[in-house]
Write a protein that holds these residues in place. Structure first.
Motif, short mmCIF file in Angstrom:
data_model
loop_
_atom_site.label_atom_id
_atom_site.label_comp_id
_atom_site.label_asym_id
_atom_site.label_seq_id
_atom_site.Cartn_x
_atom_site.Cartn_y
_atom_site.Cartn_z
N GLY A 181 0.78 -1.23 0.00
CA GLY A 181 0.00 0.00 0.00
C GLY A 181 0.81 1.27 0.00
N PRO A 194 2.23 4.49 -1.21
CA PRO A 194 1.79 5.37 -2.31
C PRO A 194 2.83 5.50 -3.41
N LEU A 231 2.12 4.01 4.79
CA LEU A 231 1.39 5.12 4.17
C LEU A 231 2.08 6.47 4.40
#
Length: 393
Positions: free
Chosen positions: A205, A207, A244
């Protein structure tokens, strides 16, 4: 003795003549990979092989511009009995704008390029980089001289796919910058390292913007062996870093490679010397991972001034590790000196937070602490500019 013997033989012969007089060389086609004479009817004698080596060394020195020692070591990696192919390559490089020093550097690092087909092998790659990346000739040739592996990779199977992949992630301008740096990311390990590592980050996950950041700024972190990369990512996650957040990829970089790990360990010991606990150090690392990639001189210089001269508590700095990155001479000493003098005169509170003092923009700090009190304390501006004596605590 070997060097003396070889050069004795070089000076006893005319090396270009030697090339042309070897057995029927004008009628032989050279193997494009090894350039060893393909004639199987009459193998070279021991004497002829020795003479060929002398000729190659001579050619590398007098035609390619290599030093004698470099020519001897390089001659072990390339073999040819006539100079036609090497001549064609050297002429091509010179005609396209490579300098003599660049040609010598290129040949010294990748002598096998002397056996290339300039028009079929070299030109298409050079044209691709110039046309696709927008990089200038001077920058490209400087890069190729330092990293001639660019010219040994397959255009269709490696260079173009790698360029397209990077372009999709970081954009053409940054790909061109990677080229100017001579980044090894264009090398042969791209498919089995970079791509799997990027895919792994995406699966967590992370970015795309953070992936692009680490790929551009720290390609060596993303280009390590996949199994090692997985271990480092697991370690970073265990420390509590969030995929994240940008600190996640910064932490991966800080823990990647033997050099960074050794530097991390030295930073750890330096902070311990200044009284930081393990929890303090890990807190600072989580806030600003690059604080574990500083030199001992940088860390101790900043802490020595803030703790010894300005009276701040050492462990407090673990809460604001970004402050250690500021220039001691250009920012920390002038600003702290100004605020300290103002506090001595009762114009500002003594307990001004260090982050307030150091994190303000130059303009705002000047307005708030220098210009505002210039009449009461005329020497403030000189202290701010480092032209006056720093007041003692």
């Amino acid at each position: 003795m070997l060097l003396r013997s070889i050069f004795s033989r070089i000076h006893k012969s005319q090396f270009l003549n030697n090339f042309s007089c070897l057995a029927n060389v004008n009628s032989l086609a050279l193997d494009s990979v090894t350039a060893i004479s393909p004639s199987k009817l009459k193998p070279l004698s021991v004497e002829e092989k020795a003479q060929e080596k002398v000729n190659v060394i001579s050619y590398l020195i007098y035609t390619c511009g290599l030093s004698p020692n470099k020519a001897i070591s390089t001659s072990k990696k390339v073999h040819f009995d006539i100079p036609e192919k090497p001549d064609a390559v050297l002429n091509f490089l010179a005609e396209n704008g490579f300098s003599k020093s660049q040609i010598a550097e290129l040949v010294g690092k990748r002598p096998s390029l002397l056996l290339s087909d300039p028009e079929k092998t070299l030109l298409p790659k050079i044209e691709f980089f110039l046309q696709s990346t927008g990089i200038g000739k001077a920058d490209l040739f400087r890069t190729i001289a330092k990293c001639p592996t660019f010219l040994t990779r397959s255009l269709e199977n490696q260079l173009i796919p790698i360029y397209n992949y990077l372009n999709d992630i970081i954009g053409a301008e940054k790909v061109a910058t990677l080229l100017r740096r001579g980044s090894w990311i264009f090398g042969q390990t791209f498919a089995n390292r970079v791509i799997p590592n990027v895919d792994f980050l995406r699966a967590l996950g992370v970015p795309n913007s953070f992936i692009a950041f680490v790929l551009y700024h720290y390609p060596e972190a993303i280009g390590q062996k996949h199994d090692q990369f997985i271990e480092i990512v697991a370690e970073v996650k265990e420390m509590g870093f969030d995929p994240l957040k940008s600190t996640f990829v910064l932490a991966i970089h800080a823990r990647s490679g033997e050099g960074n790990k050794a530097l991390w360990a030295r930073c750890y010991e330096t902070y311990r010397k200044w009284g930081w606990s393990k929890d303090d150090i890990y807190m600072a690392f989580k806030k600003h991972p690059n604080c574990m990639l500083l030199s001992e001189k940088k860390i101790s210089g900043v802490l020595s001034f803030l703790v010894t001269k300005m009276g701040f508590e050492s462990r407090m700095m673990a809460q604001y590790p970004q402050l250690i990155f500021y220039s001691l001479e250009k920012r920390i000493i002038p600003r702290c000196s100004v605020v300290h003098l103002l506090s001595l005169k009762g114009l500002v509170r003594k307990d001004k937070s260090l982050s307030t003092i150091l994190c303000l923009t130059d303009k705002y700090f000047l307005d708030k602490f220098v210009t505002k009190y210039s009449e009461e304390v005329p020497q403030l501006f000189d202290i701010y500019k480092g032209k006056a004596v720093v007041p003692e605590v």
